[in-house]
Design a protein around this motif. Sequence first.
Motif, PDB file in Angstrom:
ATOM      1  N   VAL A 197      31.884  56.939  52.903  1.00 50.73           N
ATOM      2  CA  VAL A 197      32.825  57.635  53.771  1.00 50.73           C
ATOM      3  C   VAL A 197      34.217  57.119  53.422  1.00 50.73           C
ATOM      4  CG1 VAL A 197      33.543  58.091  56.142  1.00 50.73           C
ATOM      5  CG2 VAL A 197      31.111  57.868  55.595  1.00 50.73           C
ATOM      6  N   PRO A 216      45.624  57.864  64.605  1.00 50.27           N
ATOM      7  CA  PRO A 216      45.133  57.821  65.979  1.00 50.27           C
ATOM      8  C   PRO A 216      45.751  56.673  66.768  1.00 50.27           C
ATOM      9  CG  PRO A 216      43.453  57.054  64.464  1.00 50.27           C
ATOM     10  CD  PRO A 216      44.592  57.525  63.623  1.00 50.27           C
ATOM     11  N   SER A 217      46.505  55.817  66.087  1.00 50.69           N
ATOM     12  CA  SER A 217      47.180  54.725  66.786  1.00 50.69           C
ATOM     13  C   SER A 217      48.582  55.115  67.215  1.00 50.69           C
ATOM     14  CB  SER A 217      47.244  53.496  65.881  1.00 50.69           C
ATOM     15  OG  SER A 217      45.956  53.145  65.463  1.00 50.69           O
ATOM     16  N   ASP A 218      48.985  56.338  66.900  1.00 50.06           N
ATOM     17  CA  ASP A 218      50.306  56.820  67.281  1.00 50.06           C
ATOM     18  C   ASP A 218      50.207  57.464  68.671  1.00 50.06           C
ATOM     19  OD1 ASP A 218      52.681  58.098  67.638  1.00 50.06           O
ATOM     20  OD2 ASP A 218      52.643  59.191  65.735  1.00 50.06           O
ATOM     21  N   SER A 242      49.824  61.113  69.274  1.00 52.64           N
ATOM     22  CA  SER A 242      48.563  61.829  69.069  1.00 52.64           C
ATOM     23  C   SER A 242      47.909  62.200  70.398  1.00 52.64           C
ATOM     24  CB  SER A 242      47.581  60.961  68.270  1.00 52.64           C
ATOM     25  OG  SER A 242      48.121  60.667  67.009  1.00 52.64           O
ATOM     26  N   GLU A 262      43.430  62.402  60.370  1.00 53.34           N
ATOM     27  CA  GLU A 262      43.450  63.833  60.641  1.00 53.34           C
ATOM     28  C   GLU A 262      44.721  64.447  60.080  1.00 53.34           C
ATOM     29  OE1 GLU A 262      42.973  66.680  61.666  1.00 53.34           O
ATOM     30  OE2 GLU A 262      41.141  66.823  62.841  1.00 53.34           O
ATOM     31  N   CYS A 263      44.646  65.719  59.830  1.00 51.76           N
ATOM     32  CA  CYS A 263      45.828  66.459  59.432  1.00 51.76           C
ATOM     33  C   CYS A 263      46.298  67.302  60.603  1.00 51.76           C
ATOM     34  CB  CYS A 263      45.488  67.388  58.276  1.00 51.76           C
ATOM     35  SG  CYS A 263      45.915  66.699  56.714  1.00 51.76           S
ATOM     36  N   ARG A 273      37.564  48.670  60.628  1.00 50.42           N
ATOM     37  CA  ARG A 273      36.747  49.879  60.629  1.00 50.42           C
ATOM     38  C   ARG A 273      37.539  51.007  59.993  1.00 50.42           C
ATOM     39  NH1 ARG A 273      37.759  52.820  66.283  1.00 50.42           N
ATOM     40  NH2 ARG A 273      36.402  54.257  65.218  1.00 50.42           N
ATOM     41  N   ILE A 274      36.808  52.051  59.622  1.00 56.24           N
ATOM     42  CA  ILE A 274      37.437  53.296  59.207  1.00 56.24           C
ATOM     43  C   ILE A 274      38.016  53.941  60.460  1.00 56.24           C
ATOM     44  CG2 ILE A 274      36.902  55.630  58.412  1.00 56.24           C
ATOM     45  CD1 ILE A 274      36.400  54.052  56.090  1.00 56.24           C
ATOM     46  N   ILE A 275      39.258  54.347  60.419  1.00 59.82           N
ATOM     47  CA  ILE A 275      39.790  55.065  61.568  1.00 59.82           C
ATOM     48  C   ILE A 275      39.894  56.549  61.233  1.00 59.82           C
ATOM     49  CG2 ILE A 275      41.015  53.066  62.497  1.00 59.82           C
ATOM     50  CD1 ILE A 275      43.619  54.421  61.444  1.00 59.82           C
ATOM     51  N   GLU A 276      40.057  57.338  62.285  1.00 57.09           N
ATOM     52  CA  GLU A 276      40.110  58.785  62.081  1.00 57.09           C
ATOM     53  C   GLU A 276      41.412  59.144  61.379  1.00 57.09           C
ATOM     54  OE1 GLU A 276      38.548  61.403  65.252  1.00 57.09           O
ATOM     55  OE2 GLU A 276      40.564  62.220  65.265  1.00 57.09           O
ATOM     56  N   ASN A 301      41.330  61.619  55.063  1.00 60.62           N
ATOM     57  CA  ASN A 301      40.863  62.979  55.268  1.00 60.62           C
ATOM     58  C   ASN A 301      39.382  63.059  55.628  1.00 60.62           C
ATOM     59  OD1 ASN A 301      41.537  65.600  55.491  1.00 60.62           O
ATOM     60  ND2 ASN A 301      42.083  65.894  53.357  1.00 60.62           N
ATOM     61  N   HIS A 302      38.832  62.006  56.185  1.00 60.93           N
ATOM     62  CA  HIS A 302      37.425  61.938  56.590  1.00 60.93           C
ATOM     63  C   HIS A 302      36.494  62.636  55.593  1.00 60.93           C
ATOM     64  CE1 HIS A 302      37.736  66.019  58.489  1.00 60.93           C
ATOM     65  NE2 HIS A 302      38.914  65.610  58.872  1.00 60.93           N
TER      66      HIS A 302
END
Lengths: 282, 294
Positions: free
Chosen positions: A141, A266-268, A271, A252-253, A247-250, A145-146
């Motif tokens: 993974v 996702p830490s912003d 969001s 996203e576009c 960890r892998i974080i999400e 871009n997941h």
Amino acid sequence: MTGWGSWRTTLLWATAAAVVAAPTPGAAQRGSGAASYSPPRLWDRSTPDFRGLWQVRDTAYVNIEGHPADGGVAAARSIIVDPPDGKIPYKPEALARKQENFRNRATADPSLKCYQAGVPRATYLPYPLQILQSPGNLAIVYQKNHAFRVFHPETRPHFVSTDFWMGDTRYRWNGDTLVADVVALTDQLWFDEVGNHHSTDVHIVERYRMTGPDTLQYEARIEDPNVYTRSWTLRTTLHRITTPGARIIEDECLEDADGVRHHVSPSDPKSLLKTDYSRWKK
Amino acid sequence: MNARTTTLFVALLALTVEPALAQAPSGQATATTNTQLRRLPDGHPDMQGLWLKSNGGFQGLFVGSLDGTNFAAPRGGGDGRGARGGRGAGGGPRGGGLGGFPPPQYEYTPEAALEKQDRQRRPYDDPEAHCHLPGVPRGLEQPAGLYPVQIIQDEKYFALLHEYVHDARIIPTDGSPHPQNYWAWNGDSRGHWEGDTLVVDVSNFNGRTWLDMDGNFVDENEHVVERFTLVDPDTILYEATITDPTVFVKPVQERFTLRRVPAEQQILEYSCLEGERSLQHFTEEDGGKKRRAK
């Protein structure tokens, strides 16, 4: 008596150790001939255990043929180890296409549009990847871009009736080296930010091998008779991320008001969107 | 004679078990330890493999929306969902699941009910139409038989790799807590085992998620508890309880089954941004761009 007993015990231990450490068939033929490191094993006691979070430290994502210092990124050598000059052996017309890509790179790079990065580019992006594994199962993974790839055993033929962004992967173990055969990649992919490219006929053989507890050597041999005069090989090293809780974080576009897509963290706090119900109370 | 009796007994057993399971209240299926299941060395059921949602829950826009209100006809091109992907290698609706699961019931607060109606009028704002991650439980709550999910599992993680929109959920099962200051489409998932059931607590959502194509939604206060139970070697019972105090007056329950995909099939790649052509199916015009521009 005591001496005999302890000699026997030692022998027993040595035998036991040999059994535990016994390499699977073919382990002797290691790629690249580097010093052997015996990786940890999964609970089947034979499959090398590559699980974990990994990330490159080099900047080959800019240009796999090496690049001068620019935009806050230090200069770097080519990661192409074969041919020895570190250059992709393009055919003349393919080189012309690369140069055209280079001129248009500010808009033409597929990764700017939030497309999956493809193989091998996803491996040396400056973002973590996670190897998931259990006996008989293997997937990677990629945070960016997941994207993910499920590695299928080589006993089943490639799925080749279409082109994929992340290709179709079949793998086998050659000793402690994971050898993955990748085809069915779309020709819209680039290797890096300067427009190095391949066609849909590209065939990639990846080799993953642990060289220490926290280092995973990655090698990709690339052949594509439409584009190159010969096959070529790049090599880089993935380093284990050992930070506790990493960890892998999400990734996203999101599309802004002008239709431009941006990766958002996702830490912003931006969001987080709070639904405003007050407008229904008017 | 003996063999026939056995067959009859098995058939009877199957008949008895299926409706019982379908009607069982949440969690009841987990009360006993199933000895015929494959297990990992840590003793937990081995749910690895490729799975397809087989029945229950969302059945597609063309059958009826989640809360039972039917669309008279699909809006736009008529195959909005199908045009966005499709199962290359095999797939297709698989019957035979445990069936009989009622669709989830949504009971909205008055303000949230108006918000839902507003969203029903602008289906093109559904984040899925813009290739965003579907959230939880929508990632699994795809039309039955369409997109499989690959499960890989070890003693520390339970990973769901969804074909749909290459959505990867790597769920730690190590007792670690939810993070601070993290807001994501899929939220943050932490799993633990209760007997043979994997219970996943999902929070840290970004407040943007829709639950389906019909305007059902949750806001930033969404919290989900999922339960994965391997009821037989080829069936996972999936249950999700969605709570959101600012949206629902009572928790929403979802239940359906995942069926194992035959070994000769494999997960394929779903690309969305990389060639999305479906937004126009959501309205008669241009996917709502004109209306949004006003």
